[in-house]
Scaffold this motif. Structure first.
Motif, short mmCIF file in Angstrom:
data_model
loop_
_atom_site.label_atom_id
_atom_site.label_comp_id
_atom_site.label_asym_id
_atom_site.label_seq_id
_atom_site.Cartn_x
_atom_site.Cartn_y
_atom_site.Cartn_z
N TYR A 36 -2.56 -11.20 -1.54
CA TYR A 36 -3.54 -11.92 -2.05
C TYR A 36 -4.88 -12.11 -1.29
O TYR A 36 -5.91 -12.08 -2.03
CB TYR A 36 -3.15 -13.38 -2.97
CG TYR A 36 -2.99 -14.49 -1.74
CD1 TYR A 36 -4.30 -15.38 -1.75
CD2 TYR A 36 -1.93 -14.83 -1.02
CE1 TYR A 36 -4.14 -16.41 -0.83
CE2 TYR A 36 -1.78 -15.81 -0.39
CZ TYR A 36 -2.99 -16.76 -0.17
OH TYR A 36 -3.11 -17.86 0.81
N LYS A 37 -4.71 -12.21 -0.12
CA LYS A 37 -5.88 -12.47 0.64
C LYS A 37 -6.38 -11.03 0.88
O LYS A 37 -7.82 -11.08 1.08
CB LYS A 37 -5.74 -13.06 2.09
CG LYS A 37 -5.29 -14.60 1.97
CD LYS A 37 -5.17 -15.18 3.50
CE LYS A 37 -5.19 -16.78 3.27
NZ LYS A 37 -5.02 -17.29 4.59
N GLY A 74 -8.38 -12.91 -2.22
CA GLY A 74 -8.07 -14.30 -2.06
C GLY A 74 -9.30 -15.41 -2.87
O GLY A 74 -9.62 -16.25 -2.55
N ASP A 76 -5.53 -19.77 -3.88
CA ASP A 76 -4.37 -19.87 -3.12
C ASP A 76 -3.38 -20.17 -3.89
O ASP A 76 -2.10 -20.40 -3.26
CB ASP A 76 -4.61 -20.69 -1.78
CG ASP A 76 -5.08 -21.98 -1.97
OD1 ASP A 76 -5.10 -22.37 -2.99
OD2 ASP A 76 -5.24 -22.40 -1.08
N LYS A 77 -3.24 -20.93 -5.00
CA LYS A 77 -2.23 -21.36 -5.90
C LYS A 77 -2.57 -21.09 -7.22
O LYS A 77 -4.05 -21.14 -7.84
CB LYS A 77 -2.11 -22.89 -5.56
CG LYS A 77 -3.26 -23.85 -5.76
CD LYS A 77 -2.90 -25.37 -5.41
CE LYS A 77 -4.19 -26.16 -5.78
NZ LYS A 77 -3.86 -27.61 -5.57
N HIS A 92 0.59 -12.35 -6.31
CA HIS A 92 -0.49 -12.08 -5.53
C HIS A 92 -1.52 -11.36 -5.89
O HIS A 92 -2.71 -11.95 -5.60
CB HIS A 92 0.19 -11.14 -4.27
CG HIS A 92 0.90 -11.87 -3.28
ND1 HIS A 92 0.34 -12.35 -2.08
CD2 HIS A 92 2.28 -12.73 -3.24
CE1 HIS A 92 1.37 -13.10 -1.43
NE2 HIS A 92 2.17 -13.05 -2.24
N LEU A 111 -3.57 -14.12 -7.80
CA LEU A 111 -4.39 -15.09 -6.66
C LEU A 111 -5.67 -14.27 -6.29
O LEU A 111 -6.43 -14.83 -5.98
CB LEU A 111 -3.42 -15.39 -5.81
CG LEU A 111 -2.28 -16.77 -6.12
CD1 LEU A 111 -1.34 -16.79 -5.09
CD2 LEU A 111 -3.02 -17.67 -6.86
N HIS A 147 2.40 -21.11 -4.89
CA HIS A 147 1.36 -20.94 -3.69
C HIS A 147 1.61 -19.35 -3.41
O HIS A 147 2.75 -18.79 -3.09
CB HIS A 147 1.58 -21.94 -2.84
CG HIS A 147 1.33 -23.25 -2.96
ND1 HIS A 147 0.04 -23.88 -2.66
CD2 HIS A 147 1.64 -24.16 -3.83
CE1 HIS A 147 0.13 -25.07 -3.04
NE2 HIS A 147 1.18 -25.30 -3.79
N ASN A 168 1.27 -18.05 3.37
CA ASN A 168 0.78 -17.33 4.61
C ASN A 168 1.83 -16.33 5.30
O ASN A 168 1.32 -15.52 6.28
CB ASN A 168 0.32 -18.38 5.73
CG ASN A 168 -0.78 -19.47 5.37
OD1 ASN A 168 -1.65 -18.94 4.80
ND2 ASN A 168 -0.46 -20.64 5.45
#
Length: 371
Positions: free
Chosen positions: A108-109, A113, A116-117, A305, A308, A349, A352
């Motif tokens: 997702y980043k 991004g 993040d949730k 992902h 998000l 979420h 990471n």
């Protein structure tokens, strides 16, 4: 870095007791799943799942020796395969998982991004009595869910409406309620009549009184003109698109203003690469992007992902209707510690962990592989 091998393996989980999906005239006694492994010459492996990879066999050579980062090129090849032979989008999911692992970033980043949730909605699947559905709804509220979806499929739609009324009475305003009419497409053995515009409008009028958040698939998936008419006839959001297969279908739906909520599934339509393009397109036209996720836990993760990374998603589908449809069944390929879980406030979420954030249970693979 080069792709050295693509492996496709199939698995089958027995379901005892069976899962009686509202949209399927036959109880489901087995749950099939396919894994796609993309290996590289530097030891990294990406994994995807969510659809059966129908039509992909014999096309592995189109990817071997290629740079895994060339995702636009790979997505075009998959789109060509889709046109000629069938859907193979889990390979695109595997490529994004691979890229995330190589770069040590969650997908997702890499996609942007945007958030993040996201709040999850419990997507139920069975037809049960109104009293039982209300009891399960109270359990969902206790689990932290802020929204749930109820399936319609009784012979008499008044029975379906009575279920929503009973649930609303039980939970008050603790949760949003979505309704899925499942009129957009049919399973092979389903020959029941499909709703027309008048029926959909009558149901929507009743759902307005129950403060329903959206009405999903009230009409056939290609009936753009009547979807537009329905949107103009009701204050309830109209959702759909879960089984539409290609980008141009969503372009046409969006240009027509046929839906409020667009529900492509990256495991079934376009992978993550085209999925983000669809999200961008429908959102630019004022639509809401909230993907369908009813495949398996890896498919849920891939859609999470994507949502998000690029979405304006308020709620994400979380297939869950225990005891018949549990997280353990849905995510059986994954290790228990990497199955998606809600926090106490009802959010999913991105986390990471690199890639899509899951790990495969090797013992389960040995037990349920179809050789």
């Amino acid at each position: 870095m080069k792709i050295t091998e693509i492996q496709i393996k199939h698995y089958l989980l027995p379901l005892d007791p069976p899962f009686k999906a509202a949209w399927d005239p036959e109880p489901r006694e087995k749950f099939p799943a396919t894994l796609v492994f993309v290996h590289t010459d530097e030891g990294f492996t990406g994994i995807g799942s969510g659809d059966l990879m129908t039509g992909f066999e014999g096309h592995e050579h189109l990817f071997i020796g290629r740079d895994p980062f060339d995702v636009e090129r790979h997505a075009q090849v998959l789109n060509n395969i889709d046109f000629h032979y069938g859907r193979s989008w889990p390979l695109d999911i595997a490529l994004w998982d691979l890229i995330g692992k190589i770069t040590a970033q969650p997908v997702y980043k890499l996609l942007g991004g945007k958030q993040d949730k996201v709040l999850a909605y419990a997507s139920t699947g069975e037809l049960v009595s109104k009293e039982e559905r209300a009891r399960r709804a109270e359990h969902l509220a206790q689990r932290g869910f802020k929204a749930m979806k109820i399936r319609f499929h009784h012979q008499d739609v008044r029975e379906d409406l009575a279920v929503v009324e009973e649930v609303r009475k039980a939970i008050g305003n603790k949760m949003e309620i979505m309704v899925d009419a499942n009129q957009g497409w049919k399973m092979p053995g389903d020959t029941e009549p499909t709703w027309d515009l008048k029926m959909a409008a009558q149901v929507a009028k009743e759902l307005e009184q129950l403060n329903v958040y959206w009405l999903e698939e009230p009409l056939p998936h290609d009936d753009l003109e009547n979807m537009v008419r329905l949107r103009n006839m009701t204050s309830v959001r109209v959702a759909g698109g879960e089984m539409n297969r290609r980008f141009h279908e969503f372009r046409e739906l969006s240009n027509a203003g046929a839906l409020d909520v667009y529900q492509p599934d990256v495991a079934l339509c376009g992978g993550i690469t085209f999925g983000r393009k669809i999200a961008d397109y429908v959102q630019a036209n004022g639509g809401v992007y909230s993907p369908h996720t009813w495949t398996n836990g890896i498919g849920v993760a891939a859609n999470l992902h994507t949502a998000l990374g690029v979405g304006n998603t308020a709620y994400l589908e979380f297939p869950y209707d225990p005891p018949a449809w549990s997280v353990e069944r849905r995510d059986f390929l994954q290790t228990s510690d990497t199955r998606l879980k809600l926090d106490q406030h009802g959010y999913l979420h991105g986390g990471n962990k690199p890639g899509l954030g899951f790990e495969i249970d090797e013992e389960v693979l040995k037990q349920y592989e179809i050789r």
